[in-house]
Design a protein around this motif. Structure first.
Motif, mmCIF file in Angstrom:
data_model
loop_
_atom_site.group_PDB
_atom_site.id
_atom_site.type_symbol
_atom_site.label_atom_id
_atom_site.label_comp_id
_atom_site.label_asym_id
_atom_site.label_seq_id
_atom_site.Cartn_x
_atom_site.Cartn_y
_atom_site.Cartn_z
ATOM 1 N N ARG A 60 0.986 -1.253 0.056
ATOM 2 C CA ARG A 60 0.056 -0.084 0.181
ATOM 3 C C ARG A 60 0.874 1.341 -0.101
ATOM 4 N NH1 ARG A 60 -1.995 1.249 5.828
ATOM 5 N NH2 ARG A 60 -0.140 0.288 7.142
ATOM 6 N N PHE A 61 2.196 1.059 0.535
ATOM 7 C CA PHE A 61 3.044 2.415 0.308
ATOM 8 C C PHE A 61 3.563 2.527 -1.172
ATOM 9 C CE2 PHE A 61 3.122 0.770 4.727
ATOM 10 C CZ PHE A 61 2.628 1.950 5.427
ATOM 11 N N PHE A 62 3.402 1.844 -1.868
ATOM 12 C CA PHE A 62 4.158 1.646 -3.348
ATOM 13 C C PHE A 62 2.969 1.848 -4.332
ATOM 14 C CE2 PHE A 62 7.092 -0.308 -0.485
ATOM 15 C CZ PHE A 62 8.132 0.354 -0.527
ATOM 16 N N PRO A 63 2.420 2.871 -4.616
ATOM 17 C CA PRO A 63 1.444 3.154 -5.744
ATOM 18 C C PRO A 63 1.985 2.528 -7.030
ATOM 19 C CG PRO A 63 2.402 5.109 -5.143
ATOM 20 C CD PRO A 63 2.822 4.206 -4.200
ATOM 21 N N PRO A 64 1.095 2.313 -8.147
ATOM 22 C CA PRO A 64 1.525 1.806 -9.313
ATOM 23 C C PRO A 64 2.568 2.699 -9.933
ATOM 24 C CG PRO A 64 -0.916 1.508 -9.159
ATOM 25 C CD PRO A 64 -0.424 2.323 -8.047
ATOM 26 N N LEU A 65 2.462 4.054 -9.793
ATOM 27 C CA LEU A 65 3.700 5.007 -10.178
ATOM 28 C C LEU A 65 4.948 4.619 -9.845
ATOM 29 C CD1 LEU A 65 4.029 7.601 -12.373
ATOM 30 C CD2 LEU A 65 3.560 8.906 -10.192
ATOM 31 N N VAL A 66 5.130 4.685 -8.546
ATOM 32 C CA VAL A 66 6.368 4.385 -7.838
ATOM 33 C C VAL A 66 6.953 3.064 -8.499
ATOM 34 C CG1 VAL A 66 7.549 4.005 -5.825
ATOM 35 C CG2 VAL A 66 6.029 5.643 -5.929
ATOM 36 N N SER A 67 6.288 2.007 -8.523
ATOM 37 C CA SER A 67 6.623 0.783 -8.724
ATOM 38 C C SER A 67 6.946 0.830 -10.324
ATOM 39 C CB SER A 67 5.507 -0.165 -8.777
ATOM 40 O OG SER A 67 4.885 -0.545 -7.206
ATOM 41 N N ILE A 93 20.277 -2.179 -19.662
ATOM 42 C CA ILE A 93 20.612 -1.943 -21.025
ATOM 43 C C ILE A 93 21.927 -2.394 -21.457
ATOM 44 C CG2 ILE A 93 20.520 -0.530 -22.850
ATOM 45 C CD1 ILE A 93 17.844 0.639 -21.956
ATOM 46 N N GLY A 94 22.937 -1.614 -20.706
ATOM 47 C CA GLY A 94 24.139 -2.043 -21.226
ATOM 48 C C GLY A 94 24.908 -3.356 -20.985
ATOM 49 N N VAL A 95 24.221 -4.125 -20.299
ATOM 50 C CA VAL A 95 24.527 -5.525 -19.809
ATOM 51 C C VAL A 95 23.999 -6.277 -21.038
ATOM 52 C CG1 VAL A 95 24.280 -7.593 -18.328
ATOM 53 C CG2 VAL A 95 24.760 -5.299 -17.402
ATOM 54 N N GLY A 96 22.841 -6.112 -21.442
ATOM 55 C CA GLY A 96 22.121 -6.692 -22.515
ATOM 56 C C GLY A 96 22.807 -6.556 -23.817
ATOM 57 N N VAL A 97 23.133 -5.183 -24.165
ATOM 58 C CA VAL A 97 23.829 -4.820 -25.364
ATOM 59 C C VAL A 97 25.328 -5.694 -25.371
ATOM 60 C CG1 VAL A 97 25.011 -3.134 -26.721
ATOM 61 C CG2 VAL A 97 22.676 -2.868 -25.747
ATOM 62 N N ASN A 98 25.817 -5.909 -24.175
ATOM 63 C CA ASN A 98 27.248 -6.274 -24.248
ATOM 64 C C ASN A 98 26.982 -7.992 -24.517
ATOM 65 O OD1 ASN A 98 28.714 -4.242 -24.059
ATOM 66 N ND2 ASN A 98 28.758 -4.450 -21.810
ATOM 67 N N LEU A 99 26.010 -8.630 -23.997
ATOM 68 C CA LEU A 99 25.784 -9.926 -24.067
ATOM 69 C C LEU A 99 25.479 -10.262 -25.472
ATOM 70 C CD1 LEU A 99 23.670 -10.988 -20.914
ATOM 71 C CD2 LEU A 99 26.004 -11.827 -21.498
ATOM 72 N N VAL A 100 24.507 -9.538 -26.157
ATOM 73 C CA VAL A 100 24.114 -9.814 -27.572
ATOM 74 C C VAL A 100 25.273 -9.626 -28.475
ATOM 75 C CG1 VAL A 100 22.588 -8.778 -29.378
ATOM 76 C CG2 VAL A 100 21.514 -9.173 -27.304
ATOM 77 N N SER A 101 26.110 -8.513 -28.276
ATOM 78 C CA SER A 101 27.313 -8.060 -29.021
ATOM 79 C C SER A 101 28.469 -9.105 -28.867
ATOM 80 C CB SER A 101 27.643 -6.886 -29.099
ATOM 81 O OG SER A 101 28.330 -6.633 -27.667
ATOM 82 N N GLY A 102 28.384 -9.919 -28.059
ATOM 83 C CA GLY A 102 29.727 -10.810 -27.763
ATOM 84 C C GLY A 102 30.680 -10.323 -26.916
ATOM 85 N N THR A 103 30.752 -9.053 -26.421
ATOM 86 C CA THR A 103 31.931 -8.394 -26.027
ATOM 87 C C THR A 103 31.524 -8.248 -24.560
ATOM 88 O OG1 THR A 103 30.707 -6.152 -26.256
ATOM 89 C CG2 THR A 103 32.398 -6.649 -27.974
ATOM 90 N N THR A 104 32.552 -8.614 -23.738
ATOM 91 C CA THR A 104 32.441 -8.475 -22.275
ATOM 92 C C THR A 104 33.755 -8.052 -21.703
ATOM 93 O OG1 THR A 104 33.369 -11.060 -22.097
ATOM 94 C CG2 THR A 104 30.952 -10.522 -22.273
ATOM 95 N N ILE A 130 10.811 -0.050 -11.652
ATOM 96 C CA ILE A 130 11.173 -1.085 -12.587
ATOM 97 C C ILE A 130 11.696 -0.480 -13.990
ATOM 98 C CG2 ILE A 130 9.862 -2.691 -14.456
ATOM 99 C CD1 ILE A 130 7.943 -3.297 -11.958
ATOM 100 N N THR A 131 11.266 0.692 -14.284
ATOM 101 C CA THR A 131 11.945 1.368 -15.483
ATOM 102 C C THR A 131 13.366 1.784 -15.328
ATOM 103 O OG1 THR A 131 9.968 2.365 -15.990
ATOM 104 C CG2 THR A 131 11.706 3.238 -16.991
ATOM 105 N N VAL A 132 13.641 2.187 -14.287
ATOM 106 C CA VAL A 132 15.077 2.634 -13.741
ATOM 107 C C VAL A 132 15.962 1.440 -13.851
ATOM 108 C CG1 VAL A 132 16.656 3.518 -12.067
ATOM 109 C CG2 VAL A 132 14.436 4.701 -12.552
#
Length: 70
Positions: free
Chosen positions: A20-27, A39-50, A31-33
């Motif tokens: 009840r202390f976390f309205p949908p806007l806060v949640s 995103i950077g981790v995903g791009v590295n995994l897809v491109s094969g560069t680590t 989640i967006t942040v």
């Protein structure tokens, strides 16, 4: 496995009360942040560069995992 299920049931009640202390806007913002931060981790995994992990010094007397004892 059973212990994890029991732990999940025990901890579900306090979290249900805290929702009840976390309205949908806060949640949604949280989640967006987190998604944007990953995103950077995903791009590295897809491109094969680590990134290489930092080189650490070995303690005296420790053996390399590749060295054989014979």
């Amino acid at each position: 496995m059973l212990a994890a299920g029991v732990f999940g049931l025990l901890i579900a009640y306090p979290f249900a009360k805290a929702v009840r202390f976390f309205p949908p806007l806060v949640s949604g913002v949280v989640i967006t942040v987190v998604g944007l931060a990953l995103i950077g981790v995903g791009v590295n995994l897809v491109s094969g560069t680590t990134r290489r992990p930092p080189v650490t010094r070995r303690l005296r007397g420790s053996r390399s995992p590749r060295s054989s004892s014979s």
